[in-house]
Enzyme design. Structure first.
Site, short mmCIF file in Angstrom:
data_model
loop_
_atom_site.label_atom_id
_atom_site.label_comp_id
_atom_site.label_asym_id
_atom_site.label_seq_id
_atom_site.Cartn_x
_atom_site.Cartn_y
_atom_site.Cartn_z
N LYS A 283 -3.70 -22.24 -52.99
CA LYS A 283 -2.37 -22.18 -52.35
C LYS A 283 -1.25 -22.02 -53.37
CE LYS A 283 -1.96 -26.24 -50.46
NZ LYS A 283 -3.24 -26.92 -50.60
N ARG B 15 1.69 -31.78 -44.11
CA ARG B 15 0.30 -32.16 -44.27
C ARG B 15 -0.19 -33.06 -43.15
NH1 ARG B 15 0.03 -31.34 -50.12
NH2 ARG B 15 -2.07 -31.62 -50.90
N ARG C 1 -10.88 -27.10 -62.72
CA ARG C 1 -9.44 -27.21 -62.98
C ARG C 1 -9.11 -28.56 -63.63
NH1 ARG C 1 -5.22 -27.14 -58.04
NH2 ARG C 1 -5.57 -29.37 -57.98
N ARG D 101 -4.50 -33.44 -64.51
CA ARG D 101 -3.98 -34.18 -63.36
C ARG D 101 -4.84 -35.41 -63.09
NH1 ARG D 101 -2.39 -30.36 -58.35
NH2 ARG D 101 -3.29 -32.15 -57.27
N ARG E 18 -9.51 -36.42 -51.50
CA ARG E 18 -8.46 -35.49 -51.07
C ARG E 18 -8.97 -34.50 -50.03
NH1 ARG E 18 -7.26 -33.47 -56.59
NH2 ARG E 18 -6.17 -31.76 -55.57
#
Ligand code: ADP
Length: 189
Positions: free
Chosen positions: A13, A88, A127, A133, A144
């Site tokens: 996204k 969300r 990633r 992160r 998540r």
């Protein structure tokens, strides 16, 4: 043009939203980036958000709605934007409807990016190795994903019913997917 980008964590996204914003010269509003910036600045919102983000949970709806309300009032948000990572939940979507109609902003389309779950988890773990992160660890990634399927995926039906959903296959190269999105938006206009 005002768009929403919807899709599970890892679907790309953020990457696509950046390209599409450049293409149409509109503003990119990523709530994940906004919240991470608040955390970096150790603001009150940042302190609240961090405890949720680090668990892979959603930050409370009212926090997000206040944030988006303020952001959409700014001058630079009057000539088009992509909301990336917001709404969300159904409550956020209902809140956004009200905010947009108050401001006379029209929702042109909701871009729903899809990919299968295994591919998504692999992308995110990869990633995580370079994003740094705190929420890109395997356990939090699974959490998540779960939150996405439980709380966010109902938005797909919600926006289908409003007749604004454009579904895009998120598997392929970055330019291939970008072209699919541009084509879908222009055929929809
Ligand atoms: P991703 O799409 O990769 O999961 P984001 O950068 O969009 O990541 O968001 C990271 C985290 O920030 C989310 O897991 C959540 O805790 C918080 N967050 C971002 N946007 C929202 C939102 N609209 N509502 C609640 N929490 C949010």
């Amino acid at each position: 043009m005002n768009l929403i980008f919807l899709g599970p964590p890892g679907v790309g996204k953020g990457t696509q939203a950046k390209h599409i914003c450049e293409y149409y010269n509109i503003l990119h509003l990523s709530t994940g980036d906004i919240l991470r910036n608040e955390i970096k600045n150790a603001s009150k919102i940042g302190l609240t958000a961090k405890s949720f983000i680090d668990k892979g949970a959603l930050v409370p709806d009212n926090v997000l709605l206040d944030l988006i309300d303020a952001r959409l009032n700014k001058h630079d948000a009057q000539s088009g934007y992509i909301l990336d990572g917001f709404p969300r939940t159904i409550a956020q979507a209902e809140g956004l409807n009200n905010l947009m109609s108050e401001k006379s902003h029209h929702l042109d389309a909701v871009i729903s990016l899809t990919a299968d779950e295994e591919e998504l988890i692999n992308r995110l773990i990869k990633r995580g190795k370079d994003s740094g992160r705190s929420d890109d660890t395997p356990t939090i990634i699974k959490q998540r994903q779960k939150v996405y399927w439980e709380q966010t995926s109902p938005l797909i039906d919600y926006y289908i019913k409003k007749n604004v959903l454009l579904e895009i296959d998120g598997l392929g190269t970055v330019p291939e997917i970008r072209d699919r999105i541009v084509l879908a938006i222009s055929s929809n206009a």
